[in-house]
Structure formats: structure tokens, C-alpha cells
Design a protein around this motif. Structure first.
Motif, PDB file in Angstrom:
ATOM      1  N   GLU A   1       0.833  -1.210   0.000  1.00  0.00           N
ATOM      2  CA  GLU A   1       0.000   0.000   0.000  1.00  0.00           C
ATOM      3  C   GLU A   1       0.862   1.252   0.000  1.00  0.00           C
ATOM      4  O   GLU A   1       0.602   2.209  -0.732  1.00  0.00           O
ATOM      5  CB  GLU A   1      -0.910  -0.024   1.244  1.00  0.00           C
ATOM      6  CG  GLU A   1      -1.896   1.111   1.327  1.00  0.00           C
ATOM      7  CD  GLU A   1      -3.094   0.924   0.411  1.00  0.00           C
ATOM      8  OE1 GLU A   1      -3.328  -0.220  -0.031  1.00  0.00           O
ATOM      9  OE2 GLU A   1      -3.783   1.920   0.121  1.00  0.00           O
ATOM     10  N   GLN A   2       1.913   1.259   0.815  1.00  0.00           N
ATOM     11  CA  GLN A   2       2.792   2.432   0.885  1.00  0.00           C
ATOM     12  C   GLN A   2       3.519   2.630  -0.437  1.00  0.00           C
ATOM     13  O   GLN A   2       3.687   3.767  -0.895  1.00  0.00           O
ATOM     14  CB  GLN A   2       3.781   2.269   2.035  1.00  0.00           C
ATOM     15  CG  GLN A   2       4.733   3.445   2.204  1.00  0.00           C
ATOM     16  CD  GLN A   2       4.002   4.752   2.439  1.00  0.00           C
ATOM     17  OE1 GLN A   2       3.358   4.958   3.460  1.00  0.00           O
ATOM     18  NE2 GLN A   2       4.069   5.663   1.471  1.00  0.00           N
ATOM     19  N   ASN A   3       3.956   1.534  -1.066  1.00  0.00           N
ATOM     20  CA  ASN A   3       4.634   1.656  -2.361  1.00  0.00           C
ATOM     21  C   ASN A   3       3.704   2.243  -3.412  1.00  0.00           C
ATOM     22  O   ASN A   3       4.113   3.045  -4.261  1.00  0.00           O
ATOM     23  CB  ASN A   3       5.168   0.288  -2.823  1.00  0.00           C
ATOM     24  CG  ASN A   3       6.413  -0.113  -2.076  1.00  0.00           C
ATOM     25  OD1 ASN A   3       7.091   0.715  -1.469  1.00  0.00           O
ATOM     26  ND2 ASN A   3       6.722  -1.401  -2.095  1.00  0.00           N
ATOM     27  N   TYR A   4       2.430   1.859  -3.361  1.00  0.00           N
ATOM     28  CA  TYR A   4       1.459   2.419  -4.302  1.00  0.00           C
ATOM     29  C   TYR A   4       1.324   3.932  -4.089  1.00  0.00           C
ATOM     30  O   TYR A   4       1.297   4.716  -5.045  1.00  0.00           O
ATOM     31  CB  TYR A   4       0.103   1.733  -4.125  1.00  0.00           C
ATOM     32  CG  TYR A   4      -0.988   2.399  -4.935  1.00  0.00           C
ATOM     33  CD1 TYR A   4      -1.855   3.299  -4.347  1.00  0.00           C
ATOM     34  CD2 TYR A   4      -1.127   2.141  -6.299  1.00  0.00           C
ATOM     35  CE1 TYR A   4      -2.830   3.928  -5.090  1.00  0.00           C
ATOM     36  CE2 TYR A   4      -2.101   2.765  -7.045  1.00  0.00           C
ATOM     37  CZ  TYR A   4      -2.954   3.664  -6.436  1.00  0.00           C
ATOM     38  OH  TYR A   4      -3.914   4.288  -7.184  1.00  0.00           O
ATOM     39  N   LEU A   5       1.250   4.331  -2.812  1.00  0.00           N
ATOM     40  CA  LEU A   5       1.118   5.763  -2.519  1.00  0.00           C
ATOM     41  C   LEU A   5       2.363   6.529  -2.959  1.00  0.00           C
ATOM     42  O   LEU A   5       2.269   7.643  -3.492  1.00  0.00           O
ATOM     43  CB  LEU A   5       0.870   5.968  -1.021  1.00  0.00           C
ATOM     44  CG  LEU A   5      -0.495   5.523  -0.515  1.00  0.00           C
ATOM     45  CD1 LEU A   5      -0.544   5.522   0.994  1.00  0.00           C
ATOM     46  CD2 LEU A   5      -1.602   6.408  -1.068  1.00  0.00           C
ATOM     47  N   SER A   6       3.550   5.934  -2.738  1.00  0.00           N
ATOM     48  CA  SER A   6       4.799   6.603  -3.152  1.00  0.00           C
ATOM     49  C   SER A   6       4.820   6.780  -4.665  1.00  0.00           C
ATOM     50  O   SER A   6       5.157   7.850  -5.179  1.00  0.00           O
ATOM     51  CB  SER A   6       6.015   5.773  -2.727  1.00  0.00           C
ATOM     52  OG  SER A   6       6.046   5.606  -1.329  1.00  0.00           O
ATOM     53  N   CYS A   7       4.469   5.698  -5.371  1.00  0.00           N
ATOM     54  CA  CYS A   7       4.530   5.717  -6.839  1.00  0.00           C
ATOM     55  C   CYS A   7       3.520   6.708  -7.408  1.00  0.00           C
ATOM     56  O   CYS A   7       3.840   7.491  -8.308  1.00  0.00           O
ATOM     57  CB  CYS A   7       4.263   4.303  -7.362  1.00  0.00           C
ATOM     58  SG  CYS A   7       4.992   3.976  -8.969  1.00  0.00           S
ATOM     59  N   SER A   8       2.300   6.698  -6.888  1.00  0.00           N
ATOM     60  CA  SER A   8       1.276   7.595  -7.431  1.00  0.00           C
ATOM     61  C   SER A   8       1.600   9.049  -7.098  1.00  0.00           C
ATOM     62  O   SER A   8       1.350   9.950  -7.906  1.00  0.00           O
ATOM     63  CB  SER A   8      -0.111   7.216  -6.913  1.00  0.00           C
ATOM     64  OG  SER A   8      -0.158   7.315  -5.519  1.00  0.00           O
ATOM     65  N   SER A   9       2.176   9.298  -5.926  1.00  0.00           N
ATOM     66  CA  SER A   9       2.574  10.674  -5.570  1.00  0.00           C
ATOM     67  C   SER A   9       3.640  11.174  -6.539  1.00  0.00           C
ATOM     68  O   SER A   9       3.571  12.312  -7.026  1.00  0.00           O
ATOM     69  CB  SER A   9       3.121  10.735  -4.139  1.00  0.00           C
ATOM     70  OG  SER A   9       2.146  10.350  -3.208  1.00  0.00           O
ATOM     71  N   ALA A  10       4.635  10.324  -6.832  1.00  0.00           N
ATOM     72  CA  ALA A  10       5.698  10.723  -7.756  1.00  0.00           C
ATOM     73  C   ALA A  10       5.130  10.946  -9.156  1.00  0.00           C
ATOM     74  O   ALA A  10       5.524  11.889  -9.857  1.00  0.00           O
ATOM     75  CB  ALA A  10       6.790   9.648  -7.786  1.00  0.00           C
ATOM     76  N   ALA A  11       4.191  10.087  -9.568  1.00  0.00           N
ATOM     77  CA  ALA A  11       3.602  10.222 -10.907  1.00  0.00           C
ATOM     78  C   ALA A  11       2.851  11.547 -11.034  1.00  0.00           C
ATOM     79  O   ALA A  11       2.978  12.260 -12.032  1.00  0.00           O
ATOM     80  CB  ALA A  11       2.652   9.051 -11.184  1.00  0.00           C
ATOM     81  N   LYS A  12       2.076  11.890  -9.995  1.00  0.00           N
ATOM     82  CA  LYS A  12       1.316  13.142 -10.049  1.00  0.00           C
ATOM     83  C   LYS A  12       2.241  14.354 -10.012  1.00  0.00           C
ATOM     84  O   LYS A  12       2.001  15.364 -10.676  1.00  0.00           O
ATOM     85  CB  LYS A  12       0.335  13.208  -8.882  1.00  0.00           C
ATOM     86  CG  LYS A  12      -0.838  12.262  -9.044  1.00  0.00           C
ATOM     87  CD  LYS A  12      -1.711  12.270  -7.812  1.00  0.00           C
ATOM     88  CE  LYS A  12      -2.759  11.190  -7.908  1.00  0.00           C
ATOM     89  NZ  LYS A  12      -3.527  11.029  -6.649  1.00  0.00           N
TER      90      LYS A  12
END
Lengths: 123, 254
Positions: free
Chosen positions: B53-64
């Protein structure tokens, strides 16, 4: 049936003897002495104790795991400001020689169950 | 008498077998190991869920963040062709000057902006020799949170962004009657390892606005007159989508 001292020393005789003893032990009503019975009871007690300990430990661990919230929730979010660095790296992730980097300020959020994410200040 | 009885009792062989006792002990130990193994597996699964879950949040934050950065970036290429006409004896000659600028100019500080980094890559690709068949520029970024307060195993991991800039085919997507059609960008973001990893694809469509050539004159030296022709190409991007996974997938229609 073969008899004689020579036969008694053969491997076949030894194996037959052991098998007969085992069969007699399993099907017979004779057991062990009372001392060995007491030892058996101690071993059984240890076994029951081991099972009981395992049951209690695994129940405690499972309960703790069940109570852990893994879902992302938007409750009680704390906000602060952090810097994010975008830097050039090689294919293997190591810093690139002469590579450039830039910093940008973002809004960092932390949820109640300690998940982190960030957004650009403009969002 | 009593002593004889006790001796007879101690030496008596009537009763249970130690064999079954040991067998039961073995069964109990195996059962215990299985139960504890199950509990440990549950704990590991929960920890893995949190990491994912944390990796998903990190990745989506970087993408945005990258999406916002690209959408707010404007890169301009100004081409000035100067024609020096010599009124006196001597040959006329022509020079071509190309200048690359960004929308947010560096205010002489030592920090480099995102636009400056992107401008260098766009410039590398745009100024490829005409004989070159290379139409893409690839590079890799690492996006990391600087503060130590959010570093560590349970916090935000670094996100790696593999960027590919592709030059559009001539005549596609440009405005102002130009053949230089801009640059598309595709970014593959990855974070984490193994089953806890997360991948996303950020796609951006490039567009290009060409103004010119605008004719003008400049003051010359001596007997020269300088005629100029200025062309300005402005490159911008709009985000298509952020896709979960390592590549764009389309649903095939039967």
C-alpha cells in the motif's frame, strides 16, 4: 524351522527376533515398569504444554494481525511540508556522473495508520 | 511383606507402552510447529500488505508530481537567421543562431530547475544530425523524499522514473503550418521490490506552436546590413493518463 548356534548368528534370525518382539509388544498387554510409565506421563505433559503454548501464542499473534489496519483511510491526516529531490541516475540506480538534480517543495500527508503520500503545492 | 509387594509393583510390566507416549509427543510437536507457522505467515502477510500500500502511494505521488511538472513546463526554441549583406566589396554570408529557453528562467541561483533539466534532453534530441535515425532520448531519474523523518523501511521508498522522449513524426500534432511536431513523453515509474513493488506509466502528449518566420532587420557594422528571420517554436505537454502497470494496455474487441 532352522535351529542351531550358526543360525542364531545370522542377520535373518536377528531381524526375525526383533520383529517378533515388536509384534509381541504392540499386541500384548504387557507394558513398561511403573518408572517408565511415570517418565511417559512427563513426556505427555510436556507435549500438552507445548501445544497449549503454541495455541495461545498463535491466537495472540493472529488477533494482533487482524487488528492491524492495512487499508488506506483519509481520517486524521497530518500535513507538513517536505522537499522532494529529482536527480539523474544511471540504469542501475546509482548517481550519474555529472548528473543534475532539482528540489521541489511538496505537501506531505501522514494518515492515522502511518501511510505517507505527497502532492504538489498547487493541488 | 509390604516390601515384596512394592518390589513386585515396581517390576510389574502391566500397563501402557512408552512407544505411544513418544508418538503422541511427536504429533504434538508437529501440530505446534504448524500452528506457529500459520501465525507467523499471517504476520508476514500483513506486513507485506502495508508495504504494498505504501509503495502504491509513493509511486502515485511521484507520478502526479511529474505530471504537474511536465504540464507546467514550456520550452522555447528561437532560431534567428541573419543575412549579412555587404554593400561594398566582399561576400554576403548567413548565420544561424539557436537559443533554448524555459518558461521559468533561472534567477542566477545555483539551483537547477526541472525545466532546465528537461530542456537539455529536448535539445539533445532536437539537435540530432539530420542523418541520424535516432528519434528517442532515454534517461532515468530518482525521486526521493529529502527529509530523514520520512525515510526508512516503513516510510516512502525512492521511486525510479525511466523517461522516454520521442520525436513526433513530421506534420503530426503541430500548429502554425510546421513540420517540427513536438515531443511525446512516456515515463515508467517503479518502486519497491518483488511482490511489494508498484509500477505506473505516465503518458504525456507533446504539442508545438510555431511562430514565424518573422522578418526583421538589425543594425549592421560597416557596410553590412543585417536582415533577420526569426522563428520561435514553443513546446508544451498535456498529460494523457496515469496507468497502473508497466505498460499501456488496450482491451481488444472481439
Amino acid at each position: 524351522m532352522q535351529t542351531g548356534k550358526r543360525y542364531h548368528n545370522t542377520k535373518k534370525y536377528q531381524q526375525t527376533k526383533k520383529y517378533d518382539l515388536m509384534k509381541k509388544k504392540l499386541s500384548g498387554t504387557s507394558g513398561e515398569t511403573i518408572a517408565e510409565t511415570l517418565v511417559t506421563m512427563i513426556i505427555l505433559s510436556l507435549a500438552v504444554l507445548m501445544i497449549a503454548g503454541a495455541v495461545v501464542s498463535s491466537a495472540r499473534v493472529n488477533k494482533k494481525a487482524d487488528n492491524t489496519q492495512t487499508a488506506f483511510t483519509a481520517d486524521g491526516i497530518k500535513e507538513n511540508t517536505q522537499n522532494v529531490v529529482i536527480s539523474e541516475v544511471n540504469e542501475d540506480g546509482s548517481p550519474a556522473a555529472g548528473g543534475k538534480s532539482t528540489e521541489t517543495t511538496v505537501k506531505m500527508y501522514e494518515t492515522e495508520n502511518h501511510y505517507f503520500y505527497y502532492e504538489s503545492p498547487g493541488q | 511383606m509390604i516390601e515384596d509387594k512394592i518390589k513386585r509393583k515396581l517390576k510389574s510390566e502391566q500397563g501402557t507402552s512408552i512407544f505411544f507416549g513418544l508418538l503422541l509427543f511427536l504429533a504434538a510437536s508437529i501440530l505446534s510447529v504448524v500452528m506457529i507457522n500459520g501465525a507467523v505467515t499471517t504476520v508476514k502477510r500483513v506486513a507485506s500488505d502495508r508495504k504494498t500500500e505504501q509503495n502504491y502511494l509513493s509511486c502515485s505521488s511521484a507520478a502526479k508530481l511529474l505530471r504537474d511538472k511536465f504540464e507546467n513546463t514550456t520550452i522555447t526554441r528561437t532560431t534567428v537567421i541573419r543575412n549579412y549583406e555587404n554593400k561594398g566589396p566582399g561576400n554576403s554570408y548567413t548565420t544561424t543562431d539557436v537559443t533554448w529557453t524555459t518558461g521559468t528562467e533561472n534567477d542566477n541561483s545555483e539551483e537547477i530547475s526541472f525545466e532546465e533539466i528537461l530542456k537539455d534532453h529536448i535539445k539533445n534530441l532536437a539537435e540530432q544530425p539530420s542523418a541520424s535515425t535516432n528519434t528517442t532520448e532515454k534517461f532515468k531519474w530518482k525521486i526521493s523524499v529529502k527529509s530523514a523523518a520520512t525515510s526508512g523501511e516503513s516510510k516512502m521508498q525512492d521511486v525510479f522514473a525511466e523517461c522516454t522522449i520521442s520525436q513526433k513524426a513530421a506534420g503530426a500534432g503541430g500548429t502554425g503550418g510546421n513540420t517540427d511536431s513536438g515531443f511525446d513523453i512516456s515515463v515508467l515509474l517503479t518502486t519497491g521490490e518483488g511482490n511489494d513493488s508498484c509500477q505506473m506509466v505516465l503518458s504525456l502528449t507533446g504539442s508545438q506552436n510555431k511562430v514565424g518566420p518573422i522578418d526583421g532587420t538589425e543594425a549592421g557594422t560597416g557596410t553590412n546590413t543585417v536582415k533577420t528571420s526569426t522563428t520561435t517554436n514553443t513546446y508544451t505537454w498535456t498529460a494523457k493518463d496515469i496507468i497502473y502497470g508497466d505498460q499501456e494496455r488496450t482491451v481488444e474487441e472481439n
